[in-house]
Design a protein around this motif. Structure first.
Motif, PDB file in Angstrom:
ATOM      1  N   GLN A 142       0.829  -1.200   0.000  1.00  0.00           N
ATOM      2  CA  GLN A 142       0.000   0.000   0.000  1.00  0.00           C
ATOM      3  C   GLN A 142       0.866   1.252   0.000  1.00  0.00           C
ATOM      4  N   GLN A 143       1.832   1.296   0.876  1.00  0.00           N
ATOM      5  CA  GLN A 143       2.683   2.473   1.010  1.00  0.00           C
ATOM      6  C   GLN A 143       3.557   2.698  -0.219  1.00  0.00           C
ATOM      7  N   SER A 144       3.857   1.609  -0.924  1.00  0.00           N
ATOM      8  CA  SER A 144       4.694   1.711  -2.127  1.00  0.00           C
ATOM      9  C   SER A 144       3.865   1.871  -3.399  1.00  0.00           C
ATOM     10  N   ASN A 145       2.546   1.967  -3.238  1.00  0.00           N
ATOM     11  CA  ASN A 145       1.639   2.037  -4.390  1.00  0.00           C
ATOM     12  C   ASN A 145       1.877   0.859  -5.330  1.00  0.00           C
ATOM     13  N   ALA A 146       2.029  -0.317  -4.728  1.00  0.00           N
ATOM     14  CA  ALA A 146       2.410  -1.514  -5.487  1.00  0.00           C
ATOM     15  C   ALA A 146       1.301  -2.553  -5.534  1.00  0.00           C
ATOM     16  N   THR A 147       0.046  -2.149  -5.293  1.00  0.00           N
ATOM     17  CA  THR A 147      -1.055  -3.100  -5.394  1.00  0.00           C
ATOM     18  C   THR A 147      -1.595  -3.130  -6.815  1.00  0.00           C
ATOM     19  N   VAL A 148      -1.975  -4.309  -7.257  1.00  0.00           N
ATOM     20  CA  VAL A 148      -2.587  -4.511  -8.579  1.00  0.00           C
ATOM     21  C   VAL A 148      -3.792  -5.424  -8.388  1.00  0.00           C
ATOM     22  N   PRO A 149      -4.687  -5.521  -9.376  1.00  0.00           N
ATOM     23  CA  PRO A 149      -5.821  -6.441  -9.234  1.00  0.00           C
ATOM     24  C   PRO A 149      -5.360  -7.898  -9.138  1.00  0.00           C
ATOM     25  N   ALA A 150      -6.151  -8.700  -8.474  1.00  0.00           N
ATOM     26  CA  ALA A 150      -5.898 -10.135  -8.367  1.00  0.00           C
ATOM     27  C   ALA A 150      -6.720 -10.831  -9.446  1.00  0.00           C
ATOM     28  N   PHE A 151      -6.047 -11.399 -10.435  1.00  0.00           N
ATOM     29  CA  PHE A 151      -6.762 -11.953 -11.590  1.00  0.00           C
ATOM     30  C   PHE A 151      -7.686 -13.097 -11.175  1.00  0.00           C
ATOM     31  N   SER A 152      -8.910 -13.013 -11.658  1.00  0.00           N
ATOM     32  CA  SER A 152     -10.042 -13.921 -11.432  1.00  0.00           C
ATOM     33  C   SER A 152     -10.774 -13.608 -10.136  1.00  0.00           C
ATOM     34  N   TRP A 153     -10.257 -12.641  -9.348  1.00  0.00           N
ATOM     35  CA  TRP A 153     -10.917 -12.248  -8.100  1.00  0.00           C
ATOM     36  C   TRP A 153     -11.456 -10.824  -8.178  1.00  0.00           C
ATOM     37  N   GLU A 154     -11.323 -10.166  -9.321  1.00  0.00           N
ATOM     38  CA  GLU A 154     -11.784  -8.795  -9.463  1.00  0.00           C
ATOM     39  C   GLU A 154     -13.300  -8.713  -9.248  1.00  0.00           C
ATOM     40  N   ALA A 155     -13.779  -7.509  -8.973  1.00  0.00           N
ATOM     41  CA  ALA A 155     -15.200  -7.339  -8.678  1.00  0.00           C
ATOM     42  C   ALA A 155     -15.839  -6.325  -9.615  1.00  0.00           C
ATOM     43  N   GLY A 156     -17.157  -6.451  -9.778  1.00  0.00           N
ATOM     44  CA  GLY A 156     -17.936  -5.469 -10.526  1.00  0.00           C
ATOM     45  C   GLY A 156     -17.531  -5.360 -11.981  1.00  0.00           C
ATOM     46  N   ASP A 157     -17.476  -4.133 -12.469  1.00  0.00           N
ATOM     47  CA  ASP A 157     -17.163  -3.900 -13.881  1.00  0.00           C
ATOM     48  C   ASP A 157     -15.711  -4.233 -14.218  1.00  0.00           C
ATOM     49  N   ALA A 158     -14.867  -4.412 -13.203  1.00  0.00           N
ATOM     50  CA  ALA A 158     -13.464  -4.763 -13.428  1.00  0.00           C
ATOM     51  C   ALA A 158     -13.245  -6.265 -13.446  1.00  0.00           C
ATOM     52  N   ALA A 159     -14.328  -7.038 -13.349  1.00  0.00           N
ATOM     53  CA  ALA A 159     -14.214  -8.490 -13.254  1.00  0.00           C
ATOM     54  C   ALA A 159     -14.428  -9.171 -14.595  1.00  0.00           C
ATOM     55  N   MET A 160     -14.100 -10.455 -14.639  1.00  0.00           N
ATOM     56  CA  MET A 160     -14.425 -11.258 -15.804  1.00  0.00           C
ATOM     57  C   MET A 160     -15.936 -11.406 -15.923  1.00  0.00           C
ATOM     58  N   LEU A 161     -16.382 -11.835 -17.072  1.00  0.00           N
ATOM     59  CA  LEU A 161     -17.809 -12.041 -17.276  1.00  0.00           C
ATOM     60  C   LEU A 161     -18.308 -13.186 -16.395  1.00  0.00           C
ATOM     61  N   PRO A 162     -19.611 -13.192 -16.086  1.00  0.00           N
ATOM     62  CA  PRO A 162     -20.149 -14.262 -15.231  1.00  0.00           C
ATOM     63  C   PRO A 162     -19.810 -15.653 -15.778  1.00  0.00           C
ATOM     64  N   GLY A 163     -19.380 -16.516 -14.887  1.00  0.00           N
ATOM     65  CA  GLY A 163     -19.038 -17.878 -15.268  1.00  0.00           C
ATOM     66  C   GLY A 163     -17.579 -18.086 -15.633  1.00  0.00           C
ATOM     67  N   MET A 164     -16.862 -16.980 -15.918  1.00  0.00           N
ATOM     68  CA  MET A 164     -15.485 -17.117 -16.384  1.00  0.00           C
ATOM     69  C   MET A 164     -14.502 -17.418 -15.268  1.00  0.00           C
ATOM     70  N   GLN A 165     -14.827 -17.036 -14.058  1.00  0.00           N
ATOM     71  CA  GLN A 165     -13.925 -17.356 -12.947  1.00  0.00           C
ATOM     72  C   GLN A 165     -13.723 -18.865 -12.847  1.00  0.00           C
ATOM     73  N   GLY A 166     -14.827 -19.608 -12.886  1.00  0.00           N
ATOM     74  CA  GLY A 166     -14.743 -21.064 -12.827  1.00  0.00           C
ATOM     75  C   GLY A 166     -14.003 -21.644 -14.017  1.00  0.00           C
ATOM     76  N   LYS A 167     -14.177 -21.039 -15.198  1.00  0.00           N
ATOM     77  CA  LYS A 167     -13.464 -21.512 -16.391  1.00  0.00           C
ATOM     78  C   LYS A 167     -11.960 -21.299 -16.239  1.00  0.00           C
ATOM     79  N   PHE A 168     -11.589 -20.159 -15.658  1.00  0.00           N
ATOM     80  CA  PHE A 168     -10.174 -19.888 -15.426  1.00  0.00           C
ATOM     81  C   PHE A 168      -9.590 -20.910 -14.460  1.00  0.00           C
TER      82      PHE A 168
END
Length: 431
Positions: free
Chosen positions: A376-402
């Motif tokens: 956090q302090q280093s501004n080094a956070t990025v999204p966690a792929f397949s765990w994103e939420a809302g409009d930043a997430a994969m389409l419904p059902g794709m998490q399980g496919k991944f």
């Protein structure tokens, strides 16, 4: 995954046709009307018991809320399977049986009409009130932050292989994995469902999201694809190579999630790429002082911590008493005793203004929390792929496919080309 889904389908049919367990130890229908005490507002609450959060946990936390809010009466509805909770919740919604309040699920959140939106006024206590928004609407309380994955490691097994410190670069990680393998130690503990995909998510954090933080938006717009994106392909090839070199044992992917946790805690592998929630189980184990944690290293050694904020409760749009459902959800998520319990039971990082974790947390939680604070302090956070939420997430059902594709890569059922083409094909079907 085929076997898992067949088993889940059978459990789901039974659950929908019969009953859902209540936390009181009996059995109670999730749809049959039950009488409430005079003056009480009844709310049904769908939960997903897990190794860290058994039914006894949910009951205790609900009891704290109802004690502080005696006008509320809460009926617990427990899902038959924690691992396929998205599918279970969607099936309940499709059949008109979705309980009033639920633990947040990305696939359900994506089906916007199922859930009631939260207003800005209702979100004033949350650090990231817009996290997970869908079309500008917040449908799931942005209650918790989690880092997914960290790399937990067994200090004694590292010492056995002559490794004196955690790796700082990806090349060092591979060299350490080879040393461990040479000593007869499995480098990475793996398993079924989402566990197998954890190294892939870590690799994508460094190779993809660190360079293109809006990649998912590009995939949603059609400006990027899995099979043709060089960074996505590079991370996927690295993941497949881990299995090809024997650093990930394909024989382990038949294990379920609890078994993978047990395997690491029993010393059956040196490293365990897993979400920050593992710290709770680690701190309850006899080897807690022998467990360290580091961020999956990048090629150049720079820190990129995959992070998710969300995970809170959502309220059904068809709740019989929406005001009572929202009152319960907010009380559950904001009560300090509940937040402290979530830290100790599931190692969550509550994203609530003014909140600090209890001082008596264990060493693994503290190390995991400090690693996140450093990012956090280093501004080094990025999204966690397949765990994103809302409009930043994969389409419904794709998490399980991944997740299932990760298993196919480790088992050798699919090569990299086949895996990426499969994801593109399934994406088009989901859209």
């Amino acid at each position: 995954m085929t076997t898992v889904h067949k088993m889940f389908a059978a459990m789901l049919a039974a659950a929908l046709g019969l009953t859902a367990c209540s936390s009181g130890g009996g059995s109670q229908s999730s749809t049959a009307p039950t009488s409430s005490a005079p003056g009480k507002q009844k709310v049904s609450f769908l939960v997903f018991p897990s190794p860290n959060l058994p039914e006894s946990y949910w009951k205790a936390q609900v009891d704290l809320v109802t004690k502080a809010n005696p006008d509320l009466e809460v009926e617990l509805v427990s899902a038959p399977s924690e691992s396929d909770r998205n599918d279970y919740a969607k099936q309940l919604a499709a059949s008109g049986q979705l309980p009033d309040v639920q633990i947040g699920m990305q696939d359900l959140v994506a089906l916007e009409p199922n859930l009631a939106p939260w207003s800005q006024e209702e979100l004033t206590d949350f650090l990231c009130p817009t996290c997970g928004a869908v079309n500008g609407k917040v449908l799931q309380l942005p209650t918790n932050t989690q880092t997914i994955p960290n790399v937990y490691y067994n200090k004694k097994l590292f010492q056995k292989a002559g490794i004196s410190a955690p790796p700082k670069t990806y090349a060092e990680l591979l060299a350490d994995a080879e040393k461990l393998k040479g000593k007869g130690v499995t480098p990475f503990v793996s398993g079924g469902v989402f566990v197998t995909s954890q190294p892939w998510t870590a690799l994508l954090a460094n190779d993809l999201y660190a360079k293109t933080s809006d990649w998912m938006a590009k995939r949603r717009s059609g400006d990027a694809k899995f099979a043709t994106d060089a960074a996505f392909r590079s991370a996927t090839q690295k993941f497949a190579d881990l299995a090809a070199k024997g650093y990930i044992d394909k024989r382990q992917i038949g294990q379920d999630y609890p078994k993978t946790q047990e395997a690491f805690l029993a010393g059956k592998g040196a490293m365990y790429p897993m979400g920050s929630w593992f710290a709770a189980a680690a701190d309850k184990s006899p080897i807690k002082d022998d467990i360290g944690v580091f961020a999956w290293p990048s090629d150049d050694g720079s820190l990129h911590m995959p992070t998710f904020t969300g995970g809170g409760l959502s309220v059904s749009a068809s709740a019989k008493n929406p005001a009572a459902a929202k009152k319960f959800a907010l009380a559950f998520q904001l009560q300090k005793e509940n937040l402290d319990a979530s830290v100790k039971a599931d190692a969550l990082f509550p994203a609530i203004k003014g909140y600090t974790p209890p001082s008596d947390t264990g060493p693994v939680f503290k190390a995991t929390y400090d690693l996140w604070q450093q990012a956090q302090q280093s501004n080094a956070t990025v999204p966690a792929f397949s765990w994103e939420a809302g409009d930043a997430a994969m389409l419904p059902g794709m998490q399980g496919k991944f997740w299932s594709t990760a298993q196919d890569l480790v088992s050798g059922k699919k090569n990299v080309d086949q895996a990426l083409q499969f994801l593109d094909t399934e994406w088009e079907k989901s859209g």
